[in-house]
Design an enzyme around this catalytic site. Structure first.
Site, short mmCIF file in Angstrom:
data_model
loop_
_atom_site.label_atom_id
_atom_site.label_comp_id
_atom_site.label_asym_id
_atom_site.label_seq_id
_atom_site.Cartn_x
_atom_site.Cartn_y
_atom_site.Cartn_z
N ASP A 1 0.86 -1.35 0.20
CA ASP A 1 -0.15 -0.02 0.26
C ASP A 1 0.51 1.57 0.28
O ASP A 1 1.01 2.30 1.29
CB ASP A 1 -1.18 -0.01 1.14
CG ASP A 1 -2.12 -1.15 0.96
OD1 ASP A 1 -1.65 -1.87 0.23
OD2 ASP A 1 -2.75 -1.28 2.32
N LYS B 1 -7.02 -5.34 -2.88
CA LYS B 1 -7.79 -5.46 -1.99
C LYS B 1 -8.53 -4.47 -0.94
O LYS B 1 -8.39 -3.53 -1.46
CB LYS B 1 -6.09 -6.00 -0.84
CG LYS B 1 -5.37 -4.89 -0.15
CD LYS B 1 -4.55 -5.05 1.20
CE LYS B 1 -3.83 -3.99 1.38
NZ LYS B 1 -4.66 -3.51 3.03
N CYS C 1 -1.51 -2.81 7.19
CA CYS C 1 -1.82 -3.21 6.80
C CYS C 1 -0.11 -4.12 6.61
O CYS C 1 -0.43 -5.66 6.01
CB CYS C 1 -1.91 -2.69 5.05
SG CYS C 1 -3.53 -1.26 5.06
N HIS D 1 -10.44 6.81 1.56
CA HIS D 1 -9.17 6.83 1.13
C HIS D 1 -9.03 4.92 0.46
O HIS D 1 -9.69 4.43 0.18
CB HIS D 1 -8.02 6.67 2.46
CG HIS D 1 -8.10 5.32 2.90
ND1 HIS D 1 -8.83 5.38 3.89
CD2 HIS D 1 -7.24 3.77 3.14
CE1 HIS D 1 -9.06 3.44 4.93
NE2 HIS D 1 -8.32 3.23 4.00
#
Length: 223
Positions: A11, A121, A169, A96
């Site tokens: 990410d 994801k 994450c 986001h």
């Protein structure tokens, strides 16, 4: 002994980075030089993951009624949509990484040309999905990515994880990686946390899961 390593960059997206990210992690952009260093190494598979949320995702505070919808503060209980008796506590966030928006893009300074695959994801609006492997529900799991399949199909033995954010994450991806049977290392100097004060707890969870934290100069990365 076989050693076939993969790199998973979690990410590294505009919304998680200053100066304009809606959920910017302090120092998020600063790790890119280290990430590019890692990308230059001959990993068998190099993967970048992306949060790729629909606009009506359950983790967005704005999708819940006030007063219990304060981003960063409010915790909610999510029931497994396939088994309501299984529940998870999760934090609400600002909007986001909405699919197709600027905030969902990977950072332009990240050397994407060296990334073999991008894994998206968080696409199921009903569940939170910090891990790049799957949502946290088990009975049954609701949403899985193809990350485990990519790694197993490539006969990967070791997974190195870096990116954002260290306490969400990255942590969940690393723990799931270990549970998938990969020897898993987090490159600590290539991550940043939403809440740096939480990292002692994260390290405890890593120890329980068998995940190791290394630096970019660790011997395992010189192999």
């Amino acid at each position: 002994m076989t050693f076939k390593p993969a790199l998973v960059l979690v990410d590294v997206q505009e919304d998680f980075c200053p100066p304009n990210g809606s959920l910017a992690v302090a120092g998020g952009r600063d790790i890119v030089p280290v990430l590019n260093e890692l990308l230059s190494l001959p990993f068998a598979v190099k993967i970048a993951t992306k949060d790729w949320h629909p606009q009506d995702h359950i983790s967005f505070a704005s999708n819940h009624p006030p007063p219990n919808n304060k981003p960063f503060e409010t915790m909610i209980t999510i029931a497994n949509p396939l088994n309501p008796s299984e529940t998870q506590q999760t934090r609400l966030w600002p909007v986001h990484c909405v699919q197709g928006t600027k905030g969902a893009e990977l950072l332009p300074e990240l050397d994407i040309s060296k990334v073999h695959k991008i894994v998206e994801k968080g696409q199921d609006k009903r569940v939170e999905m910090y891990s790049a492997f799957a949502d946290p529900f088990e009975n049954p799991c609701v949403s899985k990515s193809n990350l485990a399949k990519i790694l197993h199909d490539a006969a990967i033995t070791d997974v190195f994880v870096a990116g954002l954010a260290a306490d969400y994450c990255v942590k969940c991806t690393a723990i799931d990686s270990a549970q998938e049977g990969f020897k898993t290392r987090v490159v600590g100097d290539a991550t940043r946390a939403v809440d740096p004060t939480s990292m002692d707890e994260v390290l405890k969870e890593y120890k329980e899961a068998g995940v190791t934290v290394v630096t970019k100069d660790d011997a395992s990365l010189k192999w």
